[in-house]
Design an enzyme around this catalytic site. Structure first.
Site, PDB file in Angstrom:
ATOM      1  N   ASN A 262       3.869 -36.254 -39.186  1.00  0.00           N
ATOM      2  CA  ASN A 262       4.328 -35.999 -40.554  1.00  0.00           C
ATOM      3  C   ASN A 262       3.896 -37.120 -41.492  1.00  0.00           C
ATOM      4  OD1 ASN A 262       6.313 -37.356 -38.907  1.00  0.00           O
ATOM      5  ND2 ASN A 262       7.827 -37.106 -40.526  1.00  0.00           N
TER       6      ASN A 262
ATOM      7  N   GLU B  68       4.679 -38.453 -45.277  1.00  0.00           N
ATOM      8  CA  GLU B  68       5.594 -38.345 -46.419  1.00  0.00           C
ATOM      9  C   GLU B  68       4.973 -38.928 -47.687  1.00  0.00           C
ATOM     10  OE1 GLU B  68       9.377 -39.863 -45.041  1.00  0.00           O
ATOM     11  OE2 GLU B  68       9.611 -38.132 -43.696  1.00  0.00           O
TER      12      GLU B  68
ATOM     13  N   CYS C 256       4.747 -31.726 -42.923  1.00  0.00           N
ATOM     14  CA  CYS C 256       5.217 -31.762 -41.529  1.00  0.00           C
ATOM     15  C   CYS C 256       4.052 -31.977 -40.559  1.00  0.00           C
ATOM     16  CB  CYS C 256       5.869 -30.432 -41.160  1.00  0.00           C
ATOM     17  SG  CYS C 256       7.434 -30.104 -41.974  1.00  0.00           S
TER      18      CYS C 256
ATOM     19  N   GLU D 192       3.405 -30.455 -37.749  1.00  0.00           N
ATOM     20  CA  GLU D 192       2.807 -29.232 -37.207  1.00  0.00           C
ATOM     21  C   GLU D 192       1.726 -28.697 -38.142  1.00  0.00           C
ATOM     22  OE1 GLU D 192       5.971 -30.009 -37.569  1.00  0.00           O
ATOM     23  OE2 GLU D 192       7.256 -29.106 -36.039  1.00  0.00           O
TER      24      GLU D 192
ATOM     25  N   CYS E  16      10.291 -26.388 -38.308  1.00  0.00           N
ATOM     26  CA  CYS E  16      10.955 -25.818 -39.489  1.00  0.00           C
ATOM     27  C   CYS E  16      10.390 -24.431 -39.806  1.00  0.00           C
ATOM     28  CB  CYS E  16      10.819 -26.754 -40.685  1.00  0.00           C
ATOM     29  SG  CYS E  16       9.213 -26.665 -41.509  1.00  0.00           S
TER      30      CYS E  16
ATOM     31  N   CYS F 121       6.796 -24.258 -41.155  1.00  0.00           N
ATOM     32  CA  CYS F 121       5.789 -24.472 -40.092  1.00  0.00           C
ATOM     33  C   CYS F 121       5.651 -23.218 -39.230  1.00  0.00           C
ATOM     34  CB  CYS F 121       6.160 -25.675 -39.238  1.00  0.00           C
ATOM     35  SG  CYS F 121       5.846 -27.239 -40.095  1.00  0.00           S
TER      36      CYS F 121
HETATM   37  N1  THU Z   1       9.303 -32.579 -40.206  1.00  0.00           N
HETATM   38  C1  THU Z   1       8.220 -32.235 -39.446  1.00  0.00           C
HETATM   39  O1  THU Z   1       7.224 -32.978 -39.364  1.00  0.00           O
HETATM   40  N2  THU Z   1       8.262 -31.051 -38.787  1.00  0.00           N
HETATM   41  C2  THU Z   1       9.290 -30.172 -38.831  1.00  0.00           C
HETATM   42  O2  THU Z   1       9.182 -29.078 -38.295  1.00  0.00           O
HETATM   43  C3  THU Z   1      10.540 -30.544 -39.499  1.00  0.00           C
HETATM   44  C4  THU Z   1      10.483 -31.769 -40.344  1.00  0.00           C
HETATM   45  C5  THU Z   1       9.243 -33.830 -40.964  1.00  0.00           C
HETATM   46  C6  THU Z   1       9.156 -33.645 -42.450  1.00  0.00           C
HETATM   47  C7  THU Z   1       9.745 -34.940 -42.961  1.00  0.00           C
HETATM   48  O3  THU Z   1       8.714 -35.910 -43.038  1.00  0.00           O
HETATM   49  C8  THU Z   1      10.733 -35.353 -41.896  1.00  0.00           C
HETATM   50  O4  THU Z   1      10.413 -34.600 -40.740  1.00  0.00           O
HETATM   51  C9  THU Z   1      12.181 -35.109 -42.264  1.00  0.00           C
HETATM   52  O5  THU Z   1      12.397 -33.800 -42.645  1.00  0.00           O
END
Ligand code: THU
Length: 160
Positions: free
Chosen positions: A62, A64, A73, A75, A112, A115
C-alpha cells in the site's frame, strides 16, 4: 417475492506452515513486500503477491498520500503492475498479509471491497479463477477459491 440463500466456501489453514509449499513461498513474498509499504498515516502495512502461470511473482504494497484518497491498496498496486507489464499472462494465485503498528493482527485481514471489484475484472477477463489467500501478521490464513466467491452479485461488463 422470494428469498435466496447465497453460499460461499473458504478454507482455513492454521498457520503459514500448513500452506502448500508454493503458496507458503508466495505468502513469504507478500510478507517481504509488506516491509516496503509506504503507510506513514495509517501505519497499517499490507503486502500482496501474485503468482502468474509461468511462475513469475509480482508484488505490491500500500502507498499512502497526504491527500488520503490519493493513496492505494497493496492489492491494486500489485494487480496493476501485473496487468500493465504482463497483460497476457494468467494469474493463478494471490497472497496477502497485513501488519498494524497498534496491534499484532492474529486474524486474517480480508481485501477491501474496492480491491475485490478490481480483482474481479481480471478474473473475469482471464476466464480462470484466482485463488486468494489472506492473513494478518500471524495465525490463520483464509483461502478463497476465487475472487468472485468473495464478491457475490458483482457488477461486471455485462451491465454496460
Ligand atoms: N489497505 C490495503 O492495502 N488493502 C486492503 O485491502 C485494505 C486496506 C491499506 C490502505 C491503507 O493504506 C491502509 O491499508 C489502511 O486502510
Amino acid at each position: 417475492m422470494k428469498k435466496i440463500e447465497l453460499k460461499t466456501q473458504i478454507t482455513i489453514f492454521d498457520s503459514i506452515e500448513e500452506l502448500p509449499t508454493i503458496v507458503k513461498g508466495l505468502m513469504d513474498k507478500a510478507i517481504e513486500a509488506k516491509q516496503n509499504a509506504y503507510a506513514p498515516y495509517s501505519k497499517f502495512k499490507v503486502g500482496a503477491a501474485f503468482l502468474l502461470d509461468d511462475g513469475t511473482i509480482i508484488t505490491g504494497n500500500n502507498q499512502e498520500n497526504a491527500a488520503y484518497p490519493s493513496g492505494m491498496c497493496a492489492e491494486r498496486v500489485a494487480i496493476w503492475k501485473v496487468s500493465s507489464d504482463f497483460p497476457h499472462k494468467k494469474i493463478l494465485k494471490l497472497a496477502i498479509s497485513a501488519s498494524s503498528s497498534s496491534q499484532i493482527l492474529k486474524e486474517p485481514v480480508a481485501p477491501c471491497g474496492a480491491c475485490r471489484q478490481t480483482l474481479s475484472e481480471y478474473e473475469i477477463k482471464q476466464k480462470e479463477k484466482i485463488e486468494v489467500y489472506f492473513m494478518g501478521e500471524e495465525g490463520e490464513i483464509i483461502k478463497s477459491d476465487s475472487v468472485l466467491d468473495l464478491l457475490p452479485i458483482a457488477f461486471d461488463k455485462t451491465f454496460l
